[in-house]
Design an enzyme around this catalytic site. Structure first.
Site, PDB file in Angstrom:
ATOM      1  N   LYS A 109      33.800  44.278  41.347  1.00  0.00           N
ATOM      2  CA  LYS A 109      33.981  42.920  40.830  1.00  0.00           C
ATOM      3  C   LYS A 109      32.971  42.650  39.706  1.00  0.00           C
ATOM      4  O   LYS A 109      33.199  41.797  38.860  1.00  0.00           O
ATOM      5  CB  LYS A 109      33.790  41.888  41.945  1.00  0.00           C
ATOM      6  CG  LYS A 109      34.917  41.848  42.972  1.00  0.00           C
ATOM      7  CD  LYS A 109      34.902  40.579  43.813  1.00  0.00           C
ATOM      8  CE  LYS A 109      33.716  40.575  44.769  1.00  0.00           C
ATOM      9  NZ  LYS A 109      33.784  39.424  45.714  1.00  0.00           N
ATOM     10  N   TYR A 110      31.826  43.357  39.765  1.00  0.00           N
ATOM     11  CA  TYR A 110      30.744  43.044  38.816  1.00  0.00           C
ATOM     12  C   TYR A 110      30.322  44.212  37.943  1.00  0.00           C
ATOM     13  O   TYR A 110      29.408  44.089  37.152  1.00  0.00           O
ATOM     14  CB  TYR A 110      29.512  42.527  39.582  1.00  0.00           C
ATOM     15  CG  TYR A 110      29.842  41.422  40.544  1.00  0.00           C
ATOM     16  CD1 TYR A 110      30.141  40.144  40.074  1.00  0.00           C
ATOM     17  CD2 TYR A 110      29.870  41.654  41.923  1.00  0.00           C
ATOM     18  CE1 TYR A 110      30.459  39.120  40.970  1.00  0.00           C
ATOM     19  CE2 TYR A 110      30.179  40.645  42.806  1.00  0.00           C
ATOM     20  CZ  TYR A 110      30.476  39.379  42.334  1.00  0.00           C
ATOM     21  OH  TYR A 110      30.800  38.385  43.203  1.00  0.00           O
TER      22      TYR A 110
ATOM     23  N   ASP B 152      45.063  32.917  42.895  1.00  0.00           N
ATOM     24  CA  ASP B 152      43.690  32.903  43.393  1.00  0.00           C
ATOM     25  C   ASP B 152      43.343  31.508  43.932  1.00  0.00           C
ATOM     26  O   ASP B 152      43.508  30.506  43.223  1.00  0.00           O
ATOM     27  CB  ASP B 152      42.773  33.261  42.216  1.00  0.00           C
ATOM     28  CG  ASP B 152      41.352  33.528  42.661  1.00  0.00           C
ATOM     29  OD1 ASP B 152      41.149  34.516  43.386  1.00  0.00           O
ATOM     30  OD2 ASP B 152      40.459  32.740  42.285  1.00  0.00           O
ATOM     31  N   ASN B 153      42.867  31.451  45.167  1.00  0.00           N
ATOM     32  CA  ASN B 153      42.349  30.196  45.722  1.00  0.00           C
ATOM     33  C   ASN B 153      43.229  28.967  45.459  1.00  0.00           C
ATOM     34  O   ASN B 153      42.739  27.945  44.970  1.00  0.00           O
ATOM     35  CB  ASN B 153      40.967  29.908  45.110  1.00  0.00           C
ATOM     36  CG  ASN B 153      39.858  30.601  45.872  1.00  0.00           C
ATOM     37  OD1 ASN B 153      39.982  30.824  47.088  1.00  0.00           O
ATOM     38  ND2 ASN B 153      38.786  30.922  45.192  1.00  0.00           N
TER      39      ASN B 153
ATOM     40  N   LYS C 270      27.705  36.864  35.654  1.00  0.00           N
ATOM     41  CA  LYS C 270      27.020  37.443  36.811  1.00  0.00           C
ATOM     42  C   LYS C 270      26.720  38.920  36.550  1.00  0.00           C
ATOM     43  O   LYS C 270      27.500  39.603  35.878  1.00  0.00           O
ATOM     44  CB  LYS C 270      27.894  37.358  38.057  1.00  0.00           C
ATOM     45  CG  LYS C 270      28.281  35.936  38.454  1.00  0.00           C
ATOM     46  CD  LYS C 270      27.143  35.195  39.118  1.00  0.00           C
ATOM     47  CE  LYS C 270      27.620  33.820  39.571  1.00  0.00           C
ATOM     48  NZ  LYS C 270      26.510  32.935  39.946  1.00  0.00           N
TER      49      LYS C 270
ATOM     50  N   GLU D 297      46.706  33.231  47.813  1.00  0.00           N
ATOM     51  CA  GLU D 297      45.465  33.776  48.354  1.00  0.00           C
ATOM     52  C   GLU D 297      44.595  32.614  48.833  1.00  0.00           C
ATOM     53  O   GLU D 297      43.617  32.243  48.203  1.00  0.00           O
ATOM     54  CB  GLU D 297      44.694  34.596  47.297  1.00  0.00           C
ATOM     55  CG  GLU D 297      43.481  35.320  47.883  1.00  0.00           C
ATOM     56  CD  GLU D 297      42.148  34.812  47.343  1.00  0.00           C
ATOM     57  OE1 GLU D 297      42.120  33.747  46.719  1.00  0.00           O
ATOM     58  OE2 GLU D 297      41.134  35.503  47.570  1.00  0.00           O
TER      59      GLU D 297
ATOM     60  N   GLN E 242      40.905  28.720  36.537  1.00  0.00           N
ATOM     61  CA  GLN E 242      39.522  28.322  36.320  1.00  0.00           C
ATOM     62  C   GLN E 242      39.061  28.988  35.036  1.00  0.00           C
ATOM     63  O   GLN E 242      39.687  29.933  34.563  1.00  0.00           O
ATOM     64  CB  GLN E 242      38.659  28.775  37.497  1.00  0.00           C
ATOM     65  CG  GLN E 242      38.736  30.276  37.723  1.00  0.00           C
ATOM     66  CD  GLN E 242      38.226  30.695  39.080  1.00  0.00           C
ATOM     67  OE1 GLN E 242      38.195  29.912  40.011  1.00  0.00           O
ATOM     68  NE2 GLN E 242      37.816  31.933  39.181  1.00  0.00           N
TER      69      GLN E 242
ATOM     70  N   ASP F 199      29.119  30.476  36.401  1.00  0.00           N
ATOM     71  CA  ASP F 199      29.948  31.222  35.448  1.00  0.00           C
ATOM     72  C   ASP F 199      31.384  30.697  35.417  1.00  0.00           C
ATOM     73  O   ASP F 199      32.235  31.259  34.735  1.00  0.00           O
ATOM     74  CB  ASP F 199      29.919  32.728  35.749  1.00  0.00           C
ATOM     75  CG  ASP F 199      30.428  33.071  37.136  1.00  0.00           C
ATOM     76  OD1 ASP F 199      30.415  32.185  38.013  1.00  0.00           O
ATOM     77  OD2 ASP F 199      30.842  34.227  37.352  1.00  0.00           O
TER      78      ASP F 199
END
Lengths: 669, 669
Positions: free
Chosen positions: B539-540, B398-399, B267, B427, B327, B362
């Protein structure tokens, strides 16, 4: 400490990659109804609906599906019904109509709803203009996998649908149409493979018949029913009373033990330690040379006479309840036939009942944990089966808390497995947790401390105990206004109005209540000051039948039972709400049923008037603050018009002890 | 429907004479603490006391005795401790000090206390002047039976005592003295035989270390810590910030993923679908040619640099928390090495992450239910073990709600069995039951909806959700005031005071809270209207270090963390009580700890003053209605004298956004 030598060390379960938990695709939890995590059945009544609920979910965005499997009493196999999802509550539910008495079982199953998930996602892709073709191949794969896992039924349908979805020669529109076919969605309902399916534990529900939910009980000693002084009453004499008791509105006629009465150490009048010649003894000292728990006291008649009474009662709309008292007189035949069932003391004698330093020499208890336990327990169960054969379907169980709790769980389940319509009333007066435990373990209904709760201060917290879950799932209170053992000081001193007050409370606070004969005649003389025993109690002597007495409250009884039968609000548990007011002497409560809204107010003081503005829940009834509404006293037929959220109540014992007001809810203003 | 072919029909247990339940001499129920009937462990913190409770009783008048068996983490065997009986509550209890981190186990055992029952009854008989001799023989029999059942230890003592009790040649007084011997009572403690002993299920308790109970977290992106514009930040740059973060009072420094970032479908800035040359990508797109979850992004430094950072942080009183995001980027090495761990689509490609119609190209998710599930799950666990080897003891997961719940239960237990000090923060932002389920299944602490609860109307019910049992048994909320994904509109529009308000709430409502860097500088610009994403989010993209900004709230942070460290009332969960008042713009609450009573009032409106009389629970504090008491603002040092059960609070945002008032409880008047 001897732990190591007695039991192996506790095992702590460990979750491994191979364990079942590690294979669960969905989470099932919070299943209701469940009592103590499913350790005990919950209870319901015939005709009610079982509302099953569960939290079922998985990770991610996939949809899940779920069903309840349930088995009706006597059925061979489980049926199934889908659970419906309530998004707001995030909860899965189903309603099962309980149309049969007995022990029901249910469990819940959940699984990832794979094809519906695919279909919903496909729809979102199509709506967003994405290329659906690759996804259609995925859907076809799903359908083929499902067809292989479940070769019966819909497999052919699934395979042919898969072919249509995967048909790359066909236009995408046709393939999408096949994917969105509603029949296909139905055909894919259900788990796609055993590993997708998660099943809960099995939970049970005991469904009891209506008489356990709603009934008025009358207790009498058959031997006191003779109209001729000095003659021992008989079952025939009891029969002669049936029309009168039916007319008074009773549903159950409860008889203390009807068996031969022991002669050894027989008690005399007023519980004298030694009987005089002619003394008849206590019916709870069961067994003599004439027989034990399956015989009848010869003076009452024959077994045939008893069976005749059971039938005659039924003809009058009454059921006979028998006493089930698991103890023996020292001359009960079993004491000689089965000494191994009793506690043989170090000195070779058989131990009589005692609660040191008190001794009950006319009774010997069973040793329920004797070496021959299994035969003894079966023999105890067989007593019940014997009387069930003779038409009895209700047992009032004497002092169950002095017999092993494990025995009751086994025995009641054994009997109800064969005769699910049988009702067991627990007569346990012990610490609350033990009383509740007996109800959990199988007793249908239970005596309570009601006789000792007479003031507002005593009654309100007592009533609230029954209203809170999970007690409501298994405990059904039976309010006896008096018993052969309990003539409360309130009745001894309160005069006729005390009887009217207690009657009204018992009959309107709970759907199952009872009186012991003499209550309606206002018998109030104790054997001595500060005793709750009756003077010249018929527990120990013959009485002559009395049907009426000056100032009796028979008409109150008749009227109350009539009102109870006409008003469903008085026939169900769980609909009682205490009402706010500021009089210490009033008790006011609401009983609610669709179309039947009752406000009951009782003056707890038998002598002085009591008055208060009592809360009326008009908002819940949809009555506007200024809107008039009519309240009608069901005891007298009087009507008043009220307005607003408070109703004025004044109860002068000279006129009345209470109101049972039906609130006529007007049409919305 | 395919039920029959998938699983055997459910089994309904039946109670037979031979079944274990039919042998239970005593009832054990209501054991606490227990979550979902023991299905999940309850949670406690190091240094707390476990209060074990149980209802234990039997039929009749016999006494019972009971003990708790417990096993500390890592211990081989169970220890035992007697349960004490509270007559009022009719409950058995014991307190176990939880002096070790890890998974504890306990169960409860009960049995009829035969010898003590004998002894108590004997005393009553003697007091009533009854002949004790036959009973002494009974007692002797009991002692002999006990000695046979338990041949070790006290058997000799018991046999000799039995002989004294049974010695008919001796005077009764001497025999009684032997029976009432206190040492003998002690020697008979414990079940007399295996069949007398009833044992509960085993329940577990997870004890976590103090940092999970009380800590202030700071989240930063290591790559943004370079003080030189355009240079990629490194672990060394992070080290350089440690003194400052320690001085601000933080305990945990949480780093988003530190691994190589995928290049495939990377991204761009502001989440652009296509990256431009030089774009650094999202750290959550884990894995590239340089390595996967056990590698570090080369631009950050080496693994050795990371380990150095972990140690340096510890030296500054800080712990590093790592992100655990299960992931992969499409170029993660595992995608090629283990294609079987991913979902291969019908067209042969590997499925990327999506929530139709949204696509996350991604990222490729694991197929946790693939045929090679066991190896995949172990590989995921081993990632954690790898970082634990490098000194990490806290993971922010995460998630977790997008991975199987069964995986978490297994994985977290696996890790904590080896490293009980490891803390897992969940989270998950999903429906409440899923968030709670993750906590039940093993997460130590959990993100909450705090960021979206800004008004009194939103905050009060939200806070009450955490305060009710059984949620208190397992759910520990972590209040982040912002995150890289959540810049709430309240902060976007409220200006500096909004940041001060949210900081004060987060830090005084719960013991574990955190901020994501930029919060203290009042960063408030969203990427666009109605988005909660930051503009030019790190973040990016790479950022340059900023430590201060005009009007920053760093001093608020420092002061708050200092007050938190000095006040135990702010360091424990479960001591929050909302206070009544009539301002819609205030939130007022009590935090209570022995010797530390705090009243916190916060003005939720960043612009307008709010004022109210706030309830003060003076009665509970033992302060008389007319007695003056001093309240001291811990944020400013100001002191006021109050009187009575209401305190006047006026909060003008121009001066202050809230009070943290210590109530100095005076000596009783």
């Amino acid at each position: 400490m001897s732990r190591a030598s007695l039991l192996p060390p506790p095992e702590v379960p460990r979750i491994t990659l191979e364990s079942a938990r590690c294979r669960e695709r969905v989470v099932l939890e919070g299943i209701s109804p469940a009592l103590d995590g499913g350790r005990h059945p919950v209870k319901r009544f015939l005709g009610e609906t079982l509302e099953v609920g569960a939290d079922i979910f998985k990770d991610g965005h996939d949809l899940v599906a779920a069903r309840v499997l349930w088995r009706a009493p006597g059925a061979e196999s489980f049926e199934e019904q889908p659970l419906a999802y309530d998004f707001e509550a995030d909860r899965w539910t189903a309603s099962l109509p309980l149309d049969r008495v007995g022990r029901w079982a249910f469990c819940v199953e959940g699984w990832p709803d794979r094809f519906r998930t695919f279909r919903e996602e496909l729809k979102k892709r199509v709506d967003a203009g994405q290329d659906a073709a690759p996804e259609l191949l995925e859907g076809a794969r799903l359908l083929r996998a499902r067809a292989s896992a479940d070769p019966g039924g819909a497999a052919a349908t699934l395979r042919s649908a898969a072919a249509r979805l995967a048909d790359e020669a066909a236009p995408v529109e046709a393939r999408l149409e096949a994917a969105f076919d509603h029949e296909l969605l139905r055909a894919t309902w259900g788990p796609h493979a055993a590993h997708d399916l998660v099943r809960s534990a099995v939970y049970e529900v005991v469904v009891d018949r209506t008489i356990a939910r709603f009934s008025a009980w009358y207790e009498l000693f058959p031997r006191s029913q003779s109209p001729v002084e000095g003659r021992h009453g008989t079952f025939q004499d009891v029969e002669a009373r049936l029309p009168e008791l039916a007319e008074l509105g009773f549903d159950v006629l409860y008889l203390p033990p009807i068996h031969p009465i022991g002669r050894a150490h027989r008690k005399g009048r007023n519980n004298a330690p030694v009987a005089r010649p002619g003394d008849v003894g206590s019916p709870w000292a069961i067994g003599a040379v004439e027989g034990g728990h399956t015989a009848v006291c010869p003076e009452l008649g024959t077994l045939g006479d008893f069976e005749h009474l059971v039938r005659a009662a039924r003809d009058h709309g009454l059921e006979i309840a028998l006493d089930y008292a698991l103890q023996c007189a020292p001359d009960h035949p079993w004491v000689e036939e089965h000494p191994e069932w009793f506690h043989v003391r170090a000195d070779g004698t058989i131990r009589h009942a005692e609660n040191p330093p008190k001794k009950y020499e006319d009774i010997v208890p069973f040793d329920f944990w004797c070496a021959d336990r299994e035969r003894l327990w079966e023999a105890c169960r067989d007593i019940l089966l014997f009387w069930i054969q003779r038409g009895v379907r209700i047992f009032r169980v004497d002092n169950p808390h002095t017999k092993p709790l494990a025995f009751w769980e086994w025995c009641l389940a054994e009997v109800q497995a064969r005769h699910p319509e049988v009702v067991f009333l627990s007569e346990a007066f012990t610490r609350p947790k033990r009383m509740l435990a007996l109800a959990k373990l199988g007793f249908t209904t239970s005596y309570t401390y009601f006789t000792w709760k007479n003031t507002r201060e005593e009654l309100e917290p007592f009533l609230e105990e029954y209203a809170r879950p999970p007690v409501t799932e298994y405990y059904r209170p039976h309010f006896f206004a008096n018993t052969p053992d309990i003539l409360h000081e309130y009745l001894q001193r309160g005069g006729r109005n005390a009887f009217r007050i207690r009657l009204l409370l018992a009959g309107t606070l709970v759907p199952v209540y009872g009186i012991y004969s003499g209550f309606e005649l206002c018998d109030a003389t104790p054997v001595r000051e500060e005793s709750e025993e009756y003077l010249d109690s018929e527990k120990y002597e013959l009485k002559t039948l009395r049907r009426e007495a000056p100032g009796d409250v028979r008409e109150d009884v008749r009227r109350l039972n009539l009102v109870r039968r006409e008003h469903p609000a008085l026939q169900h548990l769980g609909n009682l709400r205490l009402l706010a007011h500021d009089s210490p002497h009033l008790l006011a409560y609401w009983r609610s049923f669709p179309g039947d809204e009752l406000l009951v107010a009782v003056n707890l003081d038998p002598r002085e008037p009591a008055e208060a503005f009592v809360e009326v829940p008009i908002e819940a009834l949809g009555i506007a603050p200024e809107q008039p509404y009519v309240v009608e006293d069901l005891l007298t037929g009087e009507r008043w018009t009220w307005r607003g959220a408070k109703g004025w109540v004044r109860l002068d014992p000279k006129e009345r002890v209470g109101h049972v007001l039906r609130v006529h809810v007007p049409e919305p203003a």
